[in-house]
Design a protein around this motif. Structure first.
Motif, PDB file in Angstrom:
ATOM      1  N   ILE A 138      55.228  36.040  52.644  1.00 56.20           N
ATOM      2  CA  ILE A 138      56.604  35.676  52.315  1.00 56.20           C
ATOM      3  C   ILE A 138      56.774  34.166  52.169  1.00 56.20           C
ATOM      4  CG2 ILE A 138      57.572  37.757  53.350  1.00 56.20           C
ATOM      5  CD1 ILE A 138      58.391  35.996  55.748  1.00 56.20           C
ATOM      6  N   PHE A 139      55.790  33.409  52.664  1.00 58.75           N
ATOM      7  CA  PHE A 139      55.882  31.951  52.513  1.00 58.75           C
ATOM      8  C   PHE A 139      54.504  31.335  52.702  1.00 58.75           C
ATOM      9  CE2 PHE A 139      56.116  27.682  54.288  1.00 58.75           C
ATOM     10  CZ  PHE A 139      56.935  27.049  53.365  1.00 58.75           C
ATOM     11  N   THR A 140      54.186  30.355  51.877  1.00 62.25           N
ATOM     12  CA  THR A 140      53.027  29.488  52.103  1.00 62.25           C
ATOM     13  C   THR A 140      53.455  28.051  51.854  1.00 62.25           C
ATOM     14  OG1 THR A 140      52.247  29.636  49.807  1.00 62.25           O
ATOM     15  CG2 THR A 140      51.339  31.233  51.373  1.00 62.25           C
ATOM     16  N   THR A 141      52.927  27.149  52.632  1.00 58.49           N
ATOM     17  CA  THR A 141      53.207  25.742  52.389  1.00 58.49           C
ATOM     18  C   THR A 141      52.541  25.297  51.087  1.00 58.49           C
ATOM     19  OG1 THR A 141      51.318  25.237  53.825  1.00 58.49           O
ATOM     20  CG2 THR A 141      53.518  25.082  54.797  1.00 58.49           C
ATOM     21  N   GLU A 142      53.070  24.233  50.518  1.00 58.88           N
ATOM     22  CA  GLU A 142      52.503  23.695  49.290  1.00 58.88           C
ATOM     23  C   GLU A 142      51.165  23.019  49.579  1.00 58.88           C
ATOM     24  OE1 GLU A 142      55.560  21.061  48.029  1.00 58.88           O
ATOM     25  OE2 GLU A 142      56.980  22.668  47.488  1.00 58.88           O
ATOM     26  N   GLU A 143      50.355  22.880  48.545  1.00 61.08           N
ATOM     27  CA  GLU A 143      49.054  22.223  48.694  1.00 61.08           C
ATOM     28  C   GLU A 143      49.215  20.808  49.236  1.00 61.08           C
ATOM     29  OE1 GLU A 143      45.952  23.140  48.287  1.00 61.08           O
ATOM     30  OE2 GLU A 143      46.190  25.154  47.457  1.00 61.08           O
ATOM     31  N   SER A 144      50.324  20.153  48.901  1.00 64.29           N
ATOM     32  CA  SER A 144      50.538  18.780  49.339  1.00 64.29           C
ATOM     33  C   SER A 144      50.947  18.675  50.802  1.00 64.29           C
ATOM     34  CB  SER A 144      51.608  18.120  48.467  1.00 64.29           C
ATOM     35  OG  SER A 144      52.832  18.850  48.551  1.00 64.29           O
ATOM     36  N   ALA A 194      55.734  38.541  66.410  1.00 67.18           N
ATOM     37  CA  ALA A 194      56.714  39.613  66.604  1.00 67.18           C
ATOM     38  C   ALA A 194      56.067  40.883  66.062  1.00 67.18           C
ATOM     39  CB  ALA A 194      58.013  39.292  65.867  1.00 67.18           C
ATOM     40  N   PRO A 195      56.646  42.057  66.319  1.00 70.99           N
ATOM     41  CA  PRO A 195      55.995  43.305  65.881  1.00 70.99           C
ATOM     42  C   PRO A 195      55.690  43.379  64.390  1.00 70.99           C
ATOM     43  CG  PRO A 195      57.710  43.794  67.478  1.00 70.99           C
ATOM     44  CD  PRO A 195      57.817  42.331  67.177  1.00 70.99           C
ATOM     45  N   ARG A 196      56.431  42.613  63.548  1.00 72.59           N
ATOM     46  CA  ARG A 196      56.159  42.645  62.107  1.00 72.59           C
ATOM     47  C   ARG A 196      55.947  41.257  61.512  1.00 72.59           C
ATOM     48  NH1 ARG A 196      60.412  45.817  58.767  1.00 72.59           N
ATOM     49  NH2 ARG A 196      58.873  45.272  57.144  1.00 72.59           N
ATOM     50  N   LEU A 197      55.751  40.245  62.337  1.00 69.68           N
ATOM     51  CA  LEU A 197      55.642  38.873  61.844  1.00 69.68           C
ATOM     52  C   LEU A 197      54.301  38.273  62.244  1.00 69.68           C
ATOM     53  CD1 LEU A 197      57.211  36.634  60.346  1.00 69.68           C
ATOM     54  CD2 LEU A 197      57.943  35.799  62.601  1.00 69.68           C
ATOM     55  N   LEU A 198      53.557  37.801  61.233  1.00 67.54           N
ATOM     56  CA  LEU A 198      52.227  37.252  61.435  1.00 67.54           C
ATOM     57  C   LEU A 198      52.178  35.835  60.871  1.00 67.54           C
ATOM     58  CD1 LEU A 198      49.124  38.085  62.129  1.00 67.54           C
ATOM     59  CD2 LEU A 198      48.931  38.297  59.656  1.00 67.54           C
ATOM     60  N   LEU A 199      51.570  34.933  61.629  1.00 65.37           N
ATOM     61  CA  LEU A 199      51.386  33.558  61.196  1.00 65.37           C
ATOM     62  C   LEU A 199      49.901  33.315  60.980  1.00 65.37           C
ATOM     63  CD1 LEU A 199      53.377  31.146  60.865  1.00 65.37           C
ATOM     64  CD2 LEU A 199      52.665  30.399  63.147  1.00 65.37           C
ATOM     65  N   VAL A 209      53.401  35.966  57.070  1.00 63.01           N
ATOM     66  CA  VAL A 209      53.185  37.313  56.538  1.00 63.01           C
ATOM     67  C   VAL A 209      54.118  38.274  57.247  1.00 63.01           C
ATOM     68  CG1 VAL A 209      51.510  39.184  56.249  1.00 63.01           C
ATOM     69  CG2 VAL A 209      50.768  36.794  56.041  1.00 63.01           C
ATOM     70  N   GLU A 210      54.772  39.121  56.458  1.00 63.63           N
ATOM     71  CA  GLU A 210      55.598  40.190  57.028  1.00 63.63           C
ATOM     72  C   GLU A 210      54.838  41.501  56.874  1.00 63.63           C
ATOM     73  OE1 GLU A 210      59.448  41.910  55.334  1.00 63.63           O
ATOM     74  OE2 GLU A 210      60.150  40.414  56.786  1.00 63.63           O
ATOM     75  N   LEU A 211      54.643  42.211  57.970  1.00 62.29           N
ATOM     76  CA  LEU A 211      53.895  43.459  57.961  1.00 62.29           C
ATOM     77  C   LEU A 211      54.784  44.612  57.519  1.00 62.29           C
ATOM     78  CD1 LEU A 211      51.972  43.079  61.354  1.00 62.29           C
ATOM     79  CD2 LEU A 211      51.187  42.452  59.063  1.00 62.29           C
ATOM     80  N   GLU A 212      54.178  45.598  56.873  1.00 64.22           N
ATOM     81  CA  GLU A 212      54.939  46.764  56.421  1.00 64.22           C
ATOM     82  C   GLU A 212      55.354  47.654  57.580  1.00 64.22           C
ATOM     83  OE1 GLU A 212      52.690  48.833  53.505  1.00 64.22           O
ATOM     84  OE2 GLU A 212      52.853  47.256  51.990  1.00 64.22           O
ATOM     85  N   GLU A 213      54.546  47.664  58.646  1.00 64.19           N
ATOM     86  CA  GLU A 213      54.863  48.479  59.823  1.00 64.19           C
ATOM     87  C   GLU A 213      54.800  47.608  61.067  1.00 64.19           C
ATOM     88  OE1 GLU A 213      52.462  51.987  60.127  1.00 64.19           O
ATOM     89  OE2 GLU A 213      52.234  52.136  57.951  1.00 64.19           O
ATOM     90  N   SER A 214      55.553  48.010  62.073  1.00 70.09           N
ATOM     91  CA  SER A 214      55.542  47.278  63.339  1.00 70.09           C
ATOM     92  C   SER A 214      54.282  47.604  64.135  1.00 70.09           C
ATOM     93  CB  SER A 214      56.768  47.638  64.183  1.00 70.09           C
ATOM     94  OG  SER A 214      57.956  47.208  63.551  1.00 70.09           O
ATOM     95  N   ASP A 227      48.247  39.816  76.850  1.00 72.71           N
ATOM     96  CA  ASP A 227      46.833  39.802  76.507  1.00 72.71           C
ATOM     97  C   ASP A 227      46.652  39.049  75.196  1.00 72.71           C
ATOM     98  OD1 ASP A 227      44.185  40.204  76.045  1.00 72.71           O
ATOM     99  OD2 ASP A 227      44.332  42.361  75.723  1.00 72.71           O
ATOM    100  N   PRO A 228      46.077  37.833  75.233  1.00 76.73           N
ATOM    101  CA  PRO A 228      45.902  37.069  73.992  1.00 76.73           C
ATOM    102  C   PRO A 228      45.066  37.808  72.950  1.00 76.73           C
ATOM    103  CG  PRO A 228      45.592  35.643  75.896  1.00 76.73           C
ATOM    104  CD  PRO A 228      45.702  37.046  76.421  1.00 76.73           C
ATOM    105  N   LEU A 229      44.184  38.718  73.375  1.00 80.63           N
ATOM    106  CA  LEU A 229      43.423  39.491  72.405  1.00 80.63           C
ATOM    107  C   LEU A 229      44.338  40.398  71.587  1.00 80.63           C
ATOM    108  CD1 LEU A 229      40.313  40.462  74.569  1.00 80.63           C
ATOM    109  CD2 LEU A 229      40.355  38.858  72.662  1.00 80.63           C
ATOM    110  N   GLY A 230      45.511  40.722  72.132  1.00 79.12           N
ATOM    111  CA  GLY A 230      46.480  41.536  71.410  1.00 79.12           C
ATOM    112  C   GLY A 230      47.357  40.740  70.460  1.00 79.12           C
ATOM    113  N   TRP A 231      47.281  39.409  70.535  1.00 81.13           N
ATOM    114  CA  TRP A 231      48.087  38.579  69.638  1.00 81.13           C
ATOM    115  C   TRP A 231      47.388  38.287  68.323  1.00 81.13           C
ATOM    116  CZ3 TRP A 231      49.042  34.235  73.797  1.00 81.13           C
ATOM    117  CH2 TRP A 231      49.835  34.755  74.824  1.00 81.13           C
TER     118      TRP A 231
END
Length: 504
Positions: A338-344, A312-317, A352-357, A291-295
Motif C-alpha cells: 500500500i506504500f513504498t518510500t521513494e528511491e530518493s 497488527a493482525p493485517r499490517l506488515l512493515l 503491506v496490508e495482508l488479505e487475512e488477519s 514472542d519475537p519469532l511470532g512478529w
C-alpha cells in the motif's frame, strides 16, 4: 580439590607424520572410563590412504584407512587459574600431552541430511576454517580417539544434554582453541558466548550459533550454561560459513546426541557402551509473553525474499528493496503493497496490508527511547530463507545516530545477512521493538560484507505514520517518510556531507 566437568572437557588434538605434516583442531573429552576424545574428522584428511574420496562413503573408517603411523596427541591444560564462566583452567606453565589412538572415523547421517536440506547447492554455501583440506565431504565426519593417559578409575561419561529441546535465542557457550596447536599456551580453551540462531534436522541435529569462533576451534564444544553445571550439547563443525562471497558470521554445530547415535554400533564393536543422552526440559523464558519469532514474516517477491515485522493482525512493515517486484506470493498469506518510500528517501520502507488477519496475534510494543550499549537481537530470514524458519542473532546497540536531536539510524553488532532486511530489532532488556533492519555494510573498495555492522530504521521514525494510518486507513499517512532533511540523507548515505560517493 576435585576439578569440575568443565575444567577437564576441552582439549587440542594434533595429528602428524614425517611425510604428511602436522594438523590440529580442538576436541572434547567425552569419557574418562575409558578415556575417549571426540573431534572433527577433517583433521585426518591428509593421512587417509585413499585421500579425500574416502569421505564420500557412508560407512565408518577404521584405523587401517590411515597411512602408516601418524602420531596423535591430545593436549590439555594443567591445573591452574579457573575461568569462572565454565570453570576452565587457564595455562599455568606447560601442557599435558597424551598419546592417542584412532578408534574410528564416523559419519553422522542425521547431520548430513540436515546440511543437504538447509544449505542448497545452488546457493554456493562454503564452510571454511579447517586447514587440513576444507573438503565439504568431511563436514559430517567425526573422529573417536582412545587416550589411555586420561583414564580415571571410577569416572564415566561427561555431563551431556540433548539438542532436541533447544530454542532459538537460547544462550550457548562455545569453547575451542583458535589455531589448534599453533600457540595453545595463549589460545587453549577460548570461550565465546552467543545464542542458538537456528536449528535443522531430526532432533535438531544441525545448530547454527552466532558465538564467534575461529579456525582451529572445530571439534570444540558448545555448552548449555546452567547454575548446576554446564552440559555439552554440540560439537563445533565449521567456524566460518560463507554464502557465495558473503561471510554470514555464524558457526555451524552438530548435535552431540546425533553423533553418539551414529557412533553407537562402531563403538560397541570396540567394547565401548554409549549411554543415552539425558533428556532435557526446555526452560520457560521470562518476560511479557510476547514472542519475537511470532512478529517476523518471510516476504517473498518472485525469486527474492526478505523479512518483515507484523505490527497488527493485517499490517506488515518491511523494506522497499524487498518488495520492488511489486507482488507478494507467500506461504500462507497474500498481501498488497500500500506504500513504498521513494528511491530518493533515506528510509527504505514498504507497508503491506495482508488479505487475512494473522490469528491470535499479539503485536509488539514499540520502544520510545534507545540505550547505546544495550543488548539487542535481530530476528529474520537472512541467509537461509524458508529452509529453517527465522534466525536469531544477538549483539549490542552500538550507536544511535541523531540529527537535530532525533534518532534517525540505529547501528548494531548483530550478525545480519542478505534476507534479514525488514526484520525486527528487539531490546533484550525490555522486549520492545526498536526498529527494522535496513542493511548491513559492504565495502565496495575491497568487496567485503561486514555482517556485524548494520543499520536499522528507528521505530520512533515509523510509529507516528503507522498510528495515523491505523486511525484513518489512508496510506498518505506515510508520505512524510519521503521528506527527510539533508542531514538525514547524509547519515544514510554513510558519509558526513555531500561530496564523493561513500565507499560503503
Amino acid at each position: 580439590g576435585r576439578r569440575s566437568f568443565g575444567e577437564r572437557v576441552c582439549c587440542v588434538v594434533s595429528v602428524s607424520s614425517q611425510t604428511d605434516g602436522s594438523w590440529s583442531c580442538s576436541g572434547v573429552v567425552l569419557s574418562r572410563g575409558p578415556a575417549l576424545v571426540l573431534c572433527q574428522g577433517a583433521v585426518f584428511t591428509p593421512f587417509l590412504r585413499d585421500g579425500p574420496t574416502a569421505w564420500s562413503q557412508p560407512r565408518a573408517l577404521l584405523p587401517a584407512a590411515l597411512r602408516p603411523c601418524p602420531r596423535i596427541l591430545v593436549l590439555q591444560p594443567p591445573a591452574g587459574t579457573r575461568v569462572p564462566a565454565l570453570g576452565l583452567d587457564a595455562p599455568s606453565g606447560g601442557l599435558q600431552q597424551h598419546e592417542a589412538g584412532l578408534l574410528a572415523l564416523v559419519p553422522c547421517a542425521a547431520f548430513q541430511q540436515a546440511l543437504g536440506r538447509a544449505f542448497g547447492p545452488a546457493e554456493q554455501w562454503r564452510f571454511g576454517g579447517e586447514a587440513a583440506g576444507d573438503d565439504p565431504r568431511a563436514l559430517h565426519w567425526f573422529a573417536w580417539l582412545r587416550v589411555p593417559g586420561l583414564d580415571t578409575p571410577g569416572e564415566g561419561w561427561t555431563a551431556r544434554a540433548s539438542a532436541s529441546c533447544l530454542r532459538k535465542g537460547e544462550g550457548l557457550l562455545a569453547c575451542g582453541s583458535p589455531f589448534g596447536d599453533l600457540c595453545p599456551d595463549l589460545f587453549l580453551n577460548t570461550l565465546s558466548r552467543g545464542v542458538v540462531s537456528n536449528l535443522a534436522g531430526e532432533e535438531n541435529a544441525l545448530i547454527l550459533t552466532d558465538a564467534r569462533c575461529l579456525p582451529g576451534t572445530e571439534g570444540g564444544g558448545a555448552f548449555l550454561p546452567s547454575p548446576d553445571g554446564s552440559r555439552l550439547v554440540a560439537v563445533i563443525t565449521a567456524s566460518f560459513c560463507w554464502k557465495g562471497a558473503e561471510w554470514v558470521g555464524l558457526t555451524l554445530l552438530c548435535s552431540l546426541a546425533a553423533i553418539l547415535s551414529s557412533s553407537a554400533s562402531i563403538l560397541g564393536e570396540a567394547g565401548v557402551v554409549v549411554p543415552p543422552v539425558p533428556g532435557r526440559v526446555a526452560a520457560v523464558p521470562a518476560g511479557s509473553g510476547q514472542d519475537p519469532l511470532g512478529w517476523v514474516a518471510l516476504v517473498e517477491c518472485g525469486a527474492s525474499w526478505g523479512s518483515g515485522v507484523l505490527l497488527a493482525p493485517r499490517l506488515l512493515l518491511t523494506c522497499r528493496h524487498v518488495v520492488e517486484a511489486g507482488v507478494l506470493p507467500a506461504t500462507t498469506l497474500n498481501g498488497r503493497v500500500i506504500f513504498t518510500t521513494e528511491e530518493s528517501s533515506p528510509f527504505d520502507v514498504a507497508v503491506v496490508e495482508l488479505e487475512e488477519s494473522v490469528p491470535s496475534f499479539i503485536p509488539p510494543c514499540p520502544a520510545d527511547s534507545f540505550l547505546p550499549g544495550e543488548e539487542v537481537s535481530v530476528v529474520g530470514f537472512g541467509a537461509l530463507g524458508r529452509a529453517c524458519g527465522p534466525s536469531v542473532t544477538v549483539g549490542v546497540l552500538s550507536a544511535v545516530v541523531a540529527v537535530a536531536g532525533r534518532p534517525v539510524m540505529l547501528q548494531t553488532t548483530c550478525a545480519v545477512h542478505g534476507g534479514s532486511s525488514g526484520g525486527p530489532l528487539i531490546s533484550s532488556r525490555s522486549g520492545r521493538l526498536l526498529g527494522i533492519v535496513a542493511s548491513n555494510t559492504r565495502d565496495t573498495g575491497v568487496g567485503s560484507t561486514y555482517p556485524h555492522l548494520n543499520f536499522c530504521i528507528p521505530i520512533t521514525i515509523l510509529q507516528p505514520p503507522i498510528a495515523h494510518y491505523q486511525h484513518t486507513g489512508d496510506p498518505a499517512a506515510f508520505a512524510g517518510l519521503n521528506g527527510a532533511s539533508e542531514g538525514v540523507q547524509a547519515a544514510w548515505r554513510l558519509q558526513r556531507q555531500p561530496g564523493l560517493p561513500s565507499k560503503l
